[in-house]
Scaffold this motif. Structure first.
Motif, mmCIF file in Angstrom:
data_model
loop_
_atom_site.group_PDB
_atom_site.id
_atom_site.type_symbol
_atom_site.label_atom_id
_atom_site.label_comp_id
_atom_site.label_asym_id
_atom_site.label_seq_id
_atom_site.Cartn_x
_atom_site.Cartn_y
_atom_site.Cartn_z
ATOM 1 N N UNK A 83 0.840 -1.192 0.000
ATOM 2 C CA UNK A 83 0.000 0.000 0.000
ATOM 3 C C UNK A 83 0.880 1.248 0.000
ATOM 4 N N UNK A 84 1.943 1.157 0.784
ATOM 5 C CA UNK A 84 2.836 2.294 0.916
ATOM 6 C C UNK A 84 4.208 1.809 1.375
ATOM 7 N N UNK A 85 5.278 2.362 0.792
ATOM 8 C CA UNK A 85 6.616 2.117 1.363
ATOM 9 C C UNK A 85 7.410 3.415 1.325
ATOM 10 N N UNK B 23 -6.879 2.883 -6.356
ATOM 11 C CA UNK B 23 -7.189 4.264 -5.964
ATOM 12 C C UNK B 23 -5.946 5.125 -5.792
ATOM 13 N N UNK B 24 -4.763 4.532 -6.018
ATOM 14 C CA UNK B 24 -3.538 5.282 -5.801
ATOM 15 C C UNK B 24 -2.551 4.996 -6.930
ATOM 16 N N UNK B 25 -2.550 5.864 -7.954
ATOM 17 C CA UNK B 25 -1.705 5.565 -9.110
ATOM 18 C C UNK B 25 -0.212 5.765 -8.850
ATOM 19 N N UNK B 26 0.143 6.317 -7.676
ATOM 20 C CA UNK B 26 1.565 6.422 -7.330
ATOM 21 C C UNK B 26 2.204 5.031 -7.290
ATOM 22 N N UNK B 27 1.488 4.086 -6.679
ATOM 23 C CA UNK B 27 2.046 2.734 -6.570
ATOM 24 C C UNK B 27 2.078 2.026 -7.927
ATOM 25 N N UNK C 135 -2.925 -0.564 -5.431
ATOM 26 C CA UNK C 135 -4.271 -0.122 -5.087
ATOM 27 C C UNK C 135 -4.783 0.751 -6.236
ATOM 28 N N UNK D 30 2.638 3.686 -10.803
ATOM 29 C CA UNK D 30 3.817 4.291 -11.451
ATOM 30 C C UNK D 30 5.108 3.677 -10.934
ATOM 31 N N UNK D 31 5.182 3.505 -9.603
ATOM 32 C CA UNK D 31 6.388 2.916 -9.028
ATOM 33 C C UNK D 31 6.589 1.501 -9.546
ATOM 34 N N UNK E 239 8.105 1.716 -12.921
ATOM 35 C CA UNK E 239 9.519 2.109 -12.845
ATOM 36 C C UNK E 239 10.416 0.988 -12.340
#
Lengths: 138, 189
Positions: free
Chosen positions: A72-74, A108-112, A106, A114-115, A118
């Motif tokens: 979810x987050x790191x 709902x969170x396109x940051x993850x 997730x 994108x990561x 990458x």
């Protein structure tokens, strides 16, 4: 092909608020990490995890491995370890193992997402799968 | 009776009004440790969840908070040996989260050695000049750099903050005494 030539016992760490659930079922060739990762001490949290993987991949040969990352987050310190872990997977695949890495994000969170793109684009031997997380019951 | 215990309620009320007038929905001022990060971070998450912000925004504000707090912890730990007398001061951080409509701003500040200001300024100026692609490749380069001296770690944190922000980072310095300056950084989401 055997997935667990050394008969390594399953490796598990329960999730905390700041560290992921680690669940390596070597017999099934299914390795999973899920949750959040910003442990107080990244090095001491991940050292046993990386040691277990090192032993497993050292013996895997041309066996199969499915690795699932559902994070979810790191934080940035964990990102370094995750990058290293993916390099380990790719190295095992380069030596003949059939490695599939699933990066679940997730939706709902396109940051993850994108990561995932990458981190995944550097894999040369392992197969990379970027998929939306299904919110499951676990 | 408004002052029956003899304390000046007005002073604290003014502080509250000051924060409120600036849209600050969350503020922390005090020693920064990993334990504080856990507790304050949880409170911040709950507060953001109540504001019913979208998931990505909540996570970005939280991620920036984590990196800023860890930068303060790491910096004070790295420099404690050469400034034992001020070790406590260096662990002291101020962090605020302000909201204006759908937008958020995270501000963090801490005392640093004057000698470290130029290096930090150079780094921040470089980050501010980068576009999203440049930030992405800087992030990756740092991640692949392997375990380097701790100062490198701090810059992965700054890159992460810059990437999560939706506008270039703001920053500034102000003198504290002969040897120290106060460093402030702003990330808008």
């Amino acid at each position: 092909m055997s997935t667990n030539p050394l008969n390594l016992p399953a490796f598990q760490i329960a999730a905390t608020d700041r560290s992921p659930h680690v669940d390596f079922d070597f017999d099934a060739g299914r390795l999973r990490m899920r949750g959040e990762s910003y442990p107080e001490d990244v090095t001491s949290f991940y050292r046993p995890v990386l040691d277990a993987l090192d032993k497993y991949f050292g013996a895997l040969g041309t066996g199969d491995c499915r690795f699932e990352l559902s994070l979810i987050y790191f934080n940035s310190a964990s990102a370094k370890v995750i990058m290293f872990l993916m390099e380990m997977l790719d190295a095992a695949a380069a030596k003949g193992a059939a490695v599939d890495l699933f990066w679940y994000y997730d939706p709902e969170d396109d940051t993850m997402q994108e990561l995932g793109e990458e981190f995944g684009e550097d894999l040369e031997h392992a197969r990379f799968h970027l998929e939306a997380m299904v919110r499951d019951a676990e | 009776m408004t002052d029956n215990m003899g304390i000046d309620a007005k002073e604290l009320y003014q502080l509250r009004s000051y924060l409120r007038d600036r849209g600050i929905l969350f503020a922390y001022s005090g020693y920064v440790t990993e334990t504080v990060l856990s507790g304050v971070g949880e409170a911040l998450r709950q507060k953001l969840a109540l504001e019913a912000t979208d998931t990505k925004t909540v996570r970005s504000v939280f991620a920036i908070f984590v990196e800023q707090m860890q930068n303060i912890i790491r910096y004070s730990a790295e420099t404690e040996h050469k400034d034992a007398g001020n070790a406590r001061e260096l662990r002291y951080g101020v962090l605020t989260v302000a909201q204006t409509g759908e937008r958020y701003a995270v501000h963090a500040g801490n005392v640093i050695h004057r000698a470290d200001q130029p290096r930090l300024e150079t780094r921040l100026a470089a980050l501010v000049a980068m576009d999203r692609d440049a930030l992405k490749s800087a992030y990756k380069t740092q991640l692949k750099a392997g375990p380097e001296p701790d100062s490198k770690g701090a810059s992965v944190g700054l890159i992460e903050i810059a990437r999560r922000a939706s506008a270039p980072l703001g920053y500034g310095f102000t003198a504290v005494d002969e040897d120290h300056v106060f460093f402030a950084i702003e990330a808008r989401i």
